[in-house]
Design an enzyme around this catalytic site. Structure first.
Site, PDB file in Angstrom:
ATOM      1  N   GLY A 175       0.833  -1.209   0.000  1.00  0.00           N
ATOM      2  CA  GLY A 175       0.000   0.000   0.000  1.00  0.00           C
ATOM      3  C   GLY A 175       0.858   1.245   0.000  1.00  0.00           C
ATOM      4  O   GLY A 175       2.051   1.179  -0.293  1.00  0.00           O
ATOM      5  N   ASN A 176       0.269   2.373   0.289  1.00  0.00           N
ATOM      6  CA  ASN A 176       1.043   3.615   0.376  1.00  0.00           C
ATOM      7  C   ASN A 176       0.412   4.521   1.428  1.00  0.00           C
ATOM      8  O   ASN A 176      -0.603   4.173   2.024  1.00  0.00           O
ATOM      9  CB  ASN A 176       1.121   4.293  -0.997  1.00  0.00           C
ATOM     10  CG  ASN A 176      -0.250   4.638  -1.534  1.00  0.00           C
ATOM     11  OD1 ASN A 176      -0.959   5.436  -0.950  1.00  0.00           O
ATOM     12  ND2 ASN A 176      -0.633   4.017  -2.645  1.00  0.00           N
ATOM     13  N   ARG A 177       1.048   5.654   1.653  1.00  0.00           N
ATOM     14  CA  ARG A 177       0.659   6.501   2.795  1.00  0.00           C
ATOM     15  C   ARG A 177      -0.456   7.486   2.495  1.00  0.00           C
ATOM     16  O   ARG A 177      -0.713   8.377   3.290  1.00  0.00           O
ATOM     17  CB  ARG A 177       1.873   7.311   3.262  1.00  0.00           C
ATOM     18  CG  ARG A 177       2.992   6.469   3.802  1.00  0.00           C
ATOM     19  CD  ARG A 177       4.110   7.368   4.309  1.00  0.00           C
ATOM     20  NE  ARG A 177       5.336   6.642   4.468  1.00  0.00           N
ATOM     21  CZ  ARG A 177       5.591   5.852   5.502  1.00  0.00           C
ATOM     22  NH1 ARG A 177       4.700   5.702   6.455  1.00  0.00           N
ATOM     23  NH2 ARG A 177       6.741   5.206   5.570  1.00  0.00           N
ATOM     24  N   SER A 178      -1.102   7.384   1.363  1.00  0.00           N
ATOM     25  CA  SER A 178      -2.170   8.344   1.056  1.00  0.00           C
ATOM     26  C   SER A 178      -3.307   8.248   2.087  1.00  0.00           C
ATOM     27  O   SER A 178      -3.715   7.149   2.465  1.00  0.00           O
ATOM     28  CB  SER A 178      -2.726   8.050  -0.337  1.00  0.00           C
ATOM     29  OG  SER A 178      -3.930   8.743  -0.514  1.00  0.00           O
ATOM     30  N   ALA A 186      -4.054   7.629  -5.026  1.00  0.00           N
ATOM     31  CA  ALA A 186      -2.671   7.175  -5.170  1.00  0.00           C
ATOM     32  C   ALA A 186      -2.753   5.675  -5.444  1.00  0.00           C
ATOM     33  O   ALA A 186      -2.676   4.851  -4.527  1.00  0.00           O
ATOM     34  CB  ALA A 186      -1.911   7.455  -3.887  1.00  0.00           C
TER      35      ALA A 186
END
Ligand code: CTP
Length: 403
Positions: free
Chosen positions: A207-210, A275
């Site tokens: 995943g990512n930090r969005s 994102a």
């Protein structure tokens, strides 16, 4: 702007009811026609005589008075707008459920005009899941919920739950009734927001930090401008309480793509703020991956590029807006994406700028247009940035209409 507008003001039992007097004064000063309906609980906080005197008409509170039935249908139909300020937890719950046990709830059920709630209560009550779900439900039915303020509360505690100030309510109403306030009336919009989670095994994902905050703010700004919005939201703890936004929750890039494609063809404005993971694990292990002594190699495959697909399938007149999050050669990369993906606008955030990008509540962007425009904005809150993006979309419509 409010001259001649017919406003029914519902006042319910909250200490903030004392502010209703000021609110009535402000509305009357703007030449609005105000009729006040109070609940019995509200009369414990402010006298009907005060509100009758200020509004110039007798306050109404009973369904039946001295053997005469009070025609709530007529009042509901008379109004251009029903404003419930303060809206107590009790009244919100009754209205969410369709309970009809006093004049105000009856007027609400028989009104066909827009309804605006200005909730007011203590923070613990406001944050209770029952109240929040009532607010969401009322919002999802097209009612407007004004944000609560933060500050000192009747309990002596400090927190969220204060009724919006009368001046803020007035400003909202003026904006609502001005044609300029709803330039996207009749338009539809699709917004993506948040990260995607690409599963690796039953307990892990890439995943990512969005946080999704930027896209959610864009969806809210589009609604404020009059558009009907569908928000396709990746996994984030954030959500939206703004009415007029239909939310589809998704986890993966593939699910986000499918939700977008289902709706894109019939939509005027497409804003892809999510994102989206560019890669996902090539295979998802059905069992939890166990550690072993050696390194673990993952094979990743590409996810669908939703923005590029929208660009390929864009129909005439549609406005497609992409985001570009860059760490180097920012302008070149943004302009390349604008061109290659057939976008109308691209919003560049540079991760080199302090206060811009993921996670936080601020952003600093530059918006490039297909026709060569370039506008750099200072550091702002994400909701102010969202308003700038929506303004750029509205400007694009103006340019198109003029040519
Ligand atoms: N985007 C998308 N689908 C993807 C990846 C990105 O719709 N699978 C969209 C994002 O919502 C954003 C834009 O594409 O509007 C740009 O994303 P970004 O990651 O900056 O660009 P990419 O095109 O993926 O290019 P690169 O990774 O090379 O920077």
């Amino acid at each position: 702007m409010l001259k001649g507008k017919k406003i029914v003001l519902g006042v319910t039992g909250s200490i903030a009811a004392y502010k209703s007097a000021h609110l009535v004064r402000l509305l009357v000063k703007q030449d609005a026609q105000v009729r006040v309906v109070m609940t019995a609980a509200a009369e414990g906080f402010i006298s009907p005589l005060t509100l009758s005197t200020l509004s110039g008409t007798r306050v109404q509170s009973e369904l039946v008075r001295e053997e005469v039935w009070n025609n709530h249908v007529r009042l509901g139909r008379w109004a251009d707008l029903l404003l419930i300020a303060p809206a107590s937890a009790n009244t919100l719950s009754k209205m969410a459920a369709g309970v009809c046990d006093n004049l105000l709830t009856a007027v609400f059920l028989s009104s066909s005009c827009p309804v605006v709630f200005a909730p007011a209560m203590d923070e613990d009550m406001w944050l209770h899941s029952a109240v929040q779900s009532n607010v969401r439900l009322l919002g999802s039915r097209g009612n407007y919920i004004l944000p609560v303020g933060e500050g000192e509360l009747a309990s002596g505690l400090v927190g969220e739950g204060r009724m919006a100030e009368p001046e803020e309510i007035l400003e909202w109403l003026e904006h609502y009734f001005s044609a300029a306030g709803r330039p996207l009336e009749g338009r539809t919009a699709l917004v993506t927001a948040g990260p995607t989670h690409e599963p690796l095994d039953p307990v892990r994902f890439l995943g990512n930090r969005s946080s999704g905050r930027m896209g959610i703010s864009v969806a809210e700004a589009l609604v404020s401008a009059g558009a009907t919005v569908r928000l396709v939201l990746g996994p984030t703890h954030l959500g939206t309480r703004a009415p007029g936004i239909a939310v589809t929750r998704v986890e993966t890039a593939k699910e986000m793509r499918d939700a977008c494609m289902e709706n894109a063809a019939n939509t005027d404005i497409l804003v892809m703020a999510a994102a989206v993971a560019d890669y996902r694990p090539g295979s998802v292990s059905p069992e939890k991956i166990r550690k072993s002594s050696g390194p673990l190699r993952l094979e990743l495959e590409k996810t669908p590029d939703i923005l590029a697909e929208m660009g390929r399938e864009k129909r005439p007149g549609q406005i497609l807006v992409g985001f570009s999050l860059e760490t180097d050669h920012e302008t070149d990369n943004a302009l390349r994406k604008l061109r290659e993906k057939n976008l109308d606008l691209i919003v560049l955030n540079s991760l080199k700028e302090a206060g811009a990008g993921f996670g936080g509540t601020t952003n600093k962007v530059t918006i490039f247009g297909k026709e060569g425009s370039e506008t750099r904005y200072p550091l702002k809150s994400k909701s102010a940035v969202a308003a700038d993006i929506v303004k750029a979309i509205i400007d694009l419509y103006h340019v198109r209409e003029a040519s």
